[in-house]
Design a protein around this motif. Structure first.
Motif, PDB file in Angstrom:
ATOM      1  N   TYR A  74       0.830  -1.204   0.000  1.00 12.81           N
ATOM      2  CA  TYR A  74       0.000   0.000   0.000  1.00 12.81           C
ATOM      3  C   TYR A  74       0.869   1.260   0.000  1.00 12.81           C
ATOM      4  O   TYR A  74       0.576   2.228  -0.691  1.00 12.81           O
ATOM      5  N   ALA A  75       1.943   1.256   0.766  1.00 13.96           N
ATOM      6  CA  ALA A  75       2.835   2.412   0.816  1.00 13.96           C
ATOM      7  C   ALA A  75       3.473   2.658  -0.552  1.00 13.96           C
ATOM      8  O   ALA A  75       3.613   3.809  -0.987  1.00 13.96           O
ATOM      9  N   ARG A  76       3.835   1.614  -1.225  1.00 13.32           N
ATOM     10  CA  ARG A  76       4.423   1.744  -2.563  1.00 13.32           C
ATOM     11  C   ARG A  76       3.393   2.288  -3.547  1.00 13.32           C
ATOM     12  O   ARG A  76       3.683   3.136  -4.385  1.00 13.32           O
ATOM     13  N   ALA A  77       2.144   1.850  -3.439  1.00 10.10           N
ATOM     14  CA  ALA A  77       1.078   2.322  -4.328  1.00 10.10           C
ATOM     15  C   ALA A  77       0.735   3.780  -4.068  1.00 10.10           C
ATOM     16  O   ALA A  77       0.377   4.514  -4.992  1.00 10.10           O
ATOM     17  N   GLU A  78       0.842   4.229  -2.821  1.00 11.63           N
ATOM     18  CA  GLU A  78       0.528   5.624  -2.487  1.00 11.63           C
ATOM     19  C   GLU A  78       1.430   6.608  -3.211  1.00 11.63           C
ATOM     20  O   GLU A  78       1.043   7.747  -3.450  1.00 11.63           O
ATOM     21  N   ALA A 109      -2.465  10.885  -7.291  1.00  9.93           N
ATOM     22  CA  ALA A 109      -2.379  12.170  -8.002  1.00  9.93           C
ATOM     23  C   ALA A 109      -1.667  13.244  -7.194  1.00  9.93           C
ATOM     24  O   ALA A 109      -0.825  13.977  -7.721  1.00  9.93           O
ATOM     25  N   GLN A 110      -1.976  13.370  -5.919  1.00  3.12           N
ATOM     26  CA  GLN A 110      -1.361  14.435  -5.123  1.00  3.12           C
ATOM     27  C   GLN A 110       0.151  14.248  -4.970  1.00  3.12           C
ATOM     28  O   GLN A 110       0.866  15.214  -4.735  1.00  3.12           O
ATOM     29  N   ASN A 111       0.647  13.054  -5.128  1.00  2.62           N
ATOM     30  CA  ASN A 111       2.090  12.811  -5.028  1.00  2.62           C
ATOM     31  C   ASN A 111       2.807  12.987  -6.368  1.00  2.62           C
ATOM     32  O   ASN A 111       4.031  13.015  -6.413  1.00  2.62           O
TER      33      ASN A 111
END
Length: 107
Positions: free
Chosen positions: A35-39, A43-45
């Motif tokens: 999940y951290a890798r997908a975050e 868009a905001q990142n």
């Protein structure tokens, strides 16, 4: 002859089922690291990574054959671009240039 055909059909079905079962991989548990890798790809990142990703055209005149839009460069400055749809040309609009008459103002 009939027994041979049934044998071949049965053999083919067994092979098809065996291959499809063998091709399936066991489900892998999704972890917090996944999940951290997908975050990272939300868009905001990604906002600062894509430059000039959107265009809002302003049509010039009544023929709708030319339009302008603002382009943001990598250094943060902007430029006005004039596009002639008929001639299939795109050019940077310099302040006061006659070919850019009626276009968006340039900073």
């Amino acid at each position: 002859m009939r027994k041979t055909r049934w044998f071949h059909v049965t053999l083919l079905m067994i092979l098809a089922v065996g291959i499809s079962v063998g091709a399936q991989q066991p489900a892998r548990a999704i972890t917090a690291a996944d999940y951290a890798r997908a975050e990272k790809f939300l868009a905001q990142n990604l906002t600062g990574l894509v430059v000039g990703g959107s265009v809002t055209p302003t049509w010039i005149g009544t023929l709708d054959d030319r339009f302008t839009y603002r382009n943001t460069r990598a250094d943060g400055t902007t430029e006005a671009i004039v596009v002639d749809a008929v001639k299939k040309t795109r050019q940077v609009c310099a302040p006061g240039a006659p070919e850019c008459a009626g276009s968006a103002s340039v900073d």
